[in-house]
Design a protein around this motif. Structure first.
Motif, PDB file in Angstrom:
ATOM      1  N   PRO A   1       0.802  -1.231   0.000  1.00 13.92           N
ATOM      2  CA  PRO A   1       0.000   0.000   0.000  1.00 13.92           C
ATOM      3  C   PRO A   1       0.833   1.278   0.000  1.00 13.92           C
ATOM      4  O   PRO A   1       0.374   2.310  -0.464  1.00 13.92           O
ATOM      5  N   TRP A   2       2.060   1.226   0.513  1.00 18.02           N
ATOM      6  CA  TRP A   2       2.863   2.440   0.575  1.00 18.02           C
ATOM      7  C   TRP A   2       3.652   2.684  -0.704  1.00 18.02           C
ATOM      8  O   TRP A   2       4.270   3.726  -0.883  1.00 18.02           O
ATOM      9  N   ALA A   3       3.652   1.701  -1.617  1.00 19.86           N
ATOM     10  CA  ALA A   3       4.428   1.834  -2.852  1.00 19.86           C
ATOM     11  C   ALA A   3       3.690   2.727  -3.852  1.00 19.86           C
ATOM     12  O   ALA A   3       2.478   2.938  -3.744  1.00 19.86           O
ATOM     13  N   PRO A   4       4.402   3.257  -4.851  1.00 23.33           N
ATOM     14  CA  PRO A   4       3.733   4.041  -5.902  1.00 23.33           C
ATOM     15  C   PRO A   4       2.694   3.197  -6.616  1.00 23.33           C
ATOM     16  O   PRO A   4       2.809   1.966  -6.665  1.00 23.33           O
ATOM     17  N   PRO A   5       1.651   3.808  -7.182  1.00 24.08           N
ATOM     18  CA  PRO A   5       0.626   3.044  -7.892  1.00 24.08           C
ATOM     19  C   PRO A   5       1.242   2.200  -9.001  1.00 24.08           C
ATOM     20  O   PRO A   5       2.141   2.634  -9.714  1.00 24.08           O
ATOM     21  N   VAL A   6       0.744   0.969  -9.126  1.00 22.57           N
ATOM     22  CA  VAL A   6       1.267   0.058 -10.135  1.00 22.57           C
ATOM     23  C   VAL A   6       0.464   0.233 -11.412  1.00 22.57           C
ATOM     24  O   VAL A   6      -0.761   0.173 -11.404  1.00 22.57           O
ATOM     25  N   LEU A   7       1.149   0.449 -12.530  1.00 23.69           N
ATOM     26  CA  LEU A   7       0.474   0.617 -13.802  1.00 23.69           C
ATOM     27  C   LEU A   7      -0.091  -0.718 -14.273  1.00 23.69           C
ATOM     28  O   LEU A   7       0.444  -1.788 -13.926  1.00 23.69           O
ATOM     29  N   PRO A   8      -1.177  -0.686 -15.049  1.00 26.01           N
ATOM     30  CA  PRO A   8      -1.788  -1.944 -15.514  1.00 26.01           C
ATOM     31  C   PRO A   8      -0.801  -2.873 -16.203  1.00 26.01           C
ATOM     32  O   PRO A   8      -0.866  -4.085 -16.029  1.00 26.01           O
ATOM     33  N   ALA A   9       0.120  -2.328 -16.995  1.00 24.84           N
ATOM     34  CA  ALA A   9       1.084  -3.174 -17.705  1.00 24.84           C
ATOM     35  C   ALA A   9       2.020  -3.893 -16.746  1.00 24.84           C
ATOM     36  O   ALA A   9       2.638  -4.896 -17.097  1.00 24.84           O
ATOM     37  N   GLU A  10       2.174  -3.380 -15.524  1.00 27.99           N
ATOM     38  CA  GLU A  10       3.073  -3.979 -14.541  1.00 27.99           C
ATOM     39  C   GLU A  10       2.355  -4.932 -13.603  1.00 27.99           C
ATOM     40  O   GLU A  10       2.984  -5.565 -12.757  1.00 27.99           O
ATOM     41  N   ARG A  11       1.039  -5.056 -13.773  1.00 28.35           N
ATOM     42  CA  ARG A  11       0.261  -5.862 -12.837  1.00 28.35           C
ATOM     43  C   ARG A  11       0.177  -7.322 -13.257  1.00 28.35           C
ATOM     44  O   ARG A  11      -0.897  -7.895 -13.339  1.00 28.35           O
ATOM     45  N   ALA A  12       1.330  -7.912 -13.557  1.00 23.13           N
ATOM     46  CA  ALA A  12       1.337  -9.337 -13.823  1.00 23.13           C
ATOM     47  C   ALA A  12       1.021 -10.073 -12.524  1.00 23.13           C
ATOM     48  O   ALA A  12       1.354  -9.612 -11.435  1.00 23.13           O
ATOM     49  N   CYS A  13       0.348 -11.203 -12.648  1.00 23.36           N
ATOM     50  CA  CYS A  13      -0.060 -11.963 -11.457  1.00 23.36           C
ATOM     51  C   CYS A  13       0.000 -13.432 -11.840  1.00 23.36           C
ATOM     52  O   CYS A  13      -0.969 -13.983 -12.356  1.00 23.36           O
ATOM     53  N   SER A  14       1.146 -14.057 -11.619  1.00 20.07           N
ATOM     54  CA  SER A  14       1.346 -15.424 -12.094  1.00 20.07           C
ATOM     55  C   SER A  14       1.853 -16.327 -10.981  1.00 20.07           C
ATOM     56  O   SER A  14       2.429 -15.872  -9.989  1.00 20.07           O
ATOM     57  N   ALA A  15       1.658 -17.633 -11.187  1.00 27.52           N
ATOM     58  CA  ALA A  15       2.162 -18.616 -10.234  1.00 27.52           C
ATOM     59  C   ALA A  15       3.682 -18.573 -10.166  1.00 27.52           C
ATOM     60  O   ALA A  15       4.272 -18.797  -9.106  1.00 27.52           O
ATOM     61  N   ALA A  16       4.332 -18.267 -11.301  1.00 25.50           N
ATOM     62  CA  ALA A  16       5.802 -18.189 -11.301  1.00 25.50           C
ATOM     63  C   ALA A  16       6.279 -17.069 -10.397  1.00 25.50           C
ATOM     64  O   ALA A  16       7.259 -17.226  -9.642  1.00 25.50           O
ATOM     65  N   GLN A  17       5.602 -15.911 -10.452  1.00 23.73           N
ATOM     66  CA  GLN A  17       5.973 -14.807  -9.566  1.00 23.73           C
ATOM     67  C   GLN A  17       5.760 -15.196  -8.106  1.00 23.73           C
ATOM     68  O   GLN A  17       6.570 -14.862  -7.238  1.00 23.73           O
ATOM     69  N   ALA A  18       4.633 -15.861  -7.835  1.00 20.56           N
ATOM     70  CA  ALA A  18       4.345 -16.267  -6.458  1.00 20.56           C
ATOM     71  C   ALA A  18       5.425 -17.222  -5.945  1.00 20.56           C
ATOM     72  O   ALA A  18       5.913 -17.106  -4.817  1.00 20.56           O
ATOM     73  N   ALA A  19       5.815 -18.203  -6.786  1.00 23.85           N
ATOM     74  CA  ALA A  19       6.829 -19.163  -6.369  1.00 23.85           C
ATOM     75  C   ALA A  19       8.169 -18.494  -6.099  1.00 23.85           C
ATOM     76  O   ALA A  19       8.954 -18.934  -5.240  1.00 23.85           O
ATOM     77  N   SER A  20       8.442 -17.395  -6.824  1.00 27.07           N
ATOM     78  CA  SER A  20       9.716 -16.696  -6.643  1.00 27.07           C
ATOM     79  C   SER A  20       9.722 -15.799  -5.419  1.00 27.07           C
ATOM     80  O   SER A  20      10.760 -15.260  -5.034  1.00 27.07           O
ATOM     81  N   GLY A  21       8.533 -15.580  -4.799  1.00 24.27           N
ATOM     82  CA  GLY A  21       8.445 -14.688  -3.653  1.00 24.27           C
ATOM     83  C   GLY A  21       8.337 -13.229  -4.029  1.00 24.27           C
ATOM     84  O   GLY A  21       8.613 -12.343  -3.215  1.00 24.27           O
ATOM     85  N   TYR A  22       7.892 -12.942  -5.260  1.00 24.65           N
ATOM     86  CA  TYR A  22       7.835 -11.573  -5.763  1.00 24.65           C
ATOM     87  C   TYR A  22       6.931 -10.689  -4.887  1.00 24.65           C
ATOM     88  O   TYR A  22       5.858 -11.102  -4.469  1.00 24.65           O
ATOM     89  N   SER A  23       7.407  -9.475  -4.623  1.00 19.55           N
ATOM     90  CA  SER A  23       6.590  -8.484  -3.919  1.00 19.55           C
ATOM     91  C   SER A  23       7.063  -7.114  -4.381  1.00 19.55           C
ATOM     92  O   SER A  23       8.250  -6.804  -4.297  1.00 19.55           O
ATOM     93  N   TYR A  24       6.135  -6.309  -4.875  1.00 16.98           N
ATOM     94  CA  TYR A  24       6.513  -5.014  -5.464  1.00 16.98           C
ATOM     95  C   TYR A  24       7.192  -4.143  -4.422  1.00 16.98           C
ATOM     96  O   TYR A  24       6.704  -4.025  -3.303  1.00 16.98           O
TER      97      TYR A  24
END
Length: 249
Positions: A226-249
Motif C-alpha cells: 500500500p505504501w508503494a507508488p501506484p502500479v500501472l496496468p502493464a506492470e500488474r502481472a499476477c502469475s504462479a511463477a511470480q508467487a513461487a519466486s516470492g515476488y513483492s513489489y
C-alpha cells in the motif's frame, strides 16, 4: 359546479407544469454527477460499472444498459433518472385538494470517449475522457440487472494458510484453491516452479493475492504494497511463477 371543477383542475395543471421545471433540473443535476463518475472508471468492466451506479443513487437512478470493453473505448451507459421538485409550493386554496408531488422521468445515453490517447503505461485521469450526454426516449421493458463485482472472499488468506499442504503436493494445493469456490471471473494460476508451488489469484480489476508452498512452509501475501507508488496496468502481472519466486513489489 362543473365550472369550479374545471377551474381547480386547470389551476392544478398550471402549478404542476411550473413545478416540473425544478424537477427537470434536478434530473439533469443527477445526470451531471453520473457523467463525472464515468470519467474515472478504470478498468472499464461494463458489469461492474452498472452495478456501482445502481448502488450510488438508488432513489433517483435506474441503469438500463451498459456497453463497452476496454480503456480506449469504454462504451455507453443508458440511464433513467427521476427528478423531483424540491421547491416549497403554496397550499391549494380549495379545501380537500392537495397538489401531488411532482416528479419527472428522463432517459439519457452517456457515451464515454477518450479525450486523448490512453495506453497501458499511463493511468487514465478524468482529463483523459469526456462524456457526451444525449437525452433519449425511455425504452419499455425491465431494467438490466447487474451482478456484484468479483472479489476474493475475506477469508481467503486464512483459508489458504489452513488448507494448503506443507508438503510438495501440487494436487492438494489445487484442491485447497478449489475449496474457496471462487467466482469464475477470478483468474486462478497454480503451478510448480523451481521446487516451490506458486498460487496466484487475480480479481478482474487487477488486484492480486499470492501464496507459495515448499516443505513445512506456507506463505500468503499481496504483492502490491500500500505504501508503494501506484502500479500501472502493464506492470500488474499476477502469475504462479511470480508467487513461487516470492515476488513483492
Amino acid at each position: 359546479m362543473r365550472r369550479l371543477t374545471l377551474f381547480v383542475l386547470a389551476s392544478l395543471f398550471t402549478l404542476t407544469a411550473c413545478a416540473a421545471d425544478p424537477a427537470v433540473q434536478d434530473a439533469r443535476d443527477h445526470v451531471d454527477r453520473v457523467a463525472d463518475l464515468l470519467t474515472g472508471f478504470d478498468p472499464w468492466v461494463a458489469e461492474d460499472v452498472g452495478y456501482y451506479l445502481t448502488q450510488e443513487e438508488k432513489e433517483h437512478l435506474t441503469v438500463l444498459d451498459v456497453s463497452g470493453d476496454g480503456r480506449e473505448d469504454p462504451g455507453r451507459v443508458r440511464i433513467k433518472v427521476r427528478g423531483k421538485d424540491r421547491t416549497t409550493r403554496p397550499p391549494m386554496a380549495s379545501p380537500g385538494v392537495s397538489l401531488p408531488a411532482v416528479a419527472v422521468f428522463l432517459c439519457f445515453d452517456l457515451e464515454v470517449v477518450a479525450h486523448r490517447p490512453v495506453t497501458d503505461h499511463v493511468r487514465p485521469t478524468k482529463a483523459d475522457r469526456r462524456v457526451n450526454v444525449t437525452q433519449v426516449g425511455c425504452p419499455e421493458g425491465s431494467p438490466r440487472r447487474f451482478r456484484p463485482p468479483a472479489v476474493l472472499p475475506a477469508r481467503t488468506d486464512s483459508w489458504l494458510k489452513k488448507h494448503l499442504p506443507t508438503t510438495f503436493d501440487l494436487g492438494a494445493a489445487r484442491r485447497a484453491v478449489r475449496g474457496l469456490n471462487l467466482d469464475p471471473r477470478i483468474r486462478q494460476d497454480v503451478a510448480e516452479f523451481d521446487g516451490k508451488i506458486g498460487i496466484a489469484l487475480q480479481e478482474p480489476d487487477g488486484d492480486c493475492l499470492f501464496a507459495r508452498v515448499w516443505p513445512s512452509t506456507v506463505q500468503v501475501w499481496s504483492p502490491w504494497r500500500p505504501w508503494a507508488p501506484p502500479v500501472l496496468p502493464a506492470e500488474r502481472a499476477c502469475s504462479a511463477a511470480q508467487a513461487a519466486s516470492g515476488y513483492s513489489y
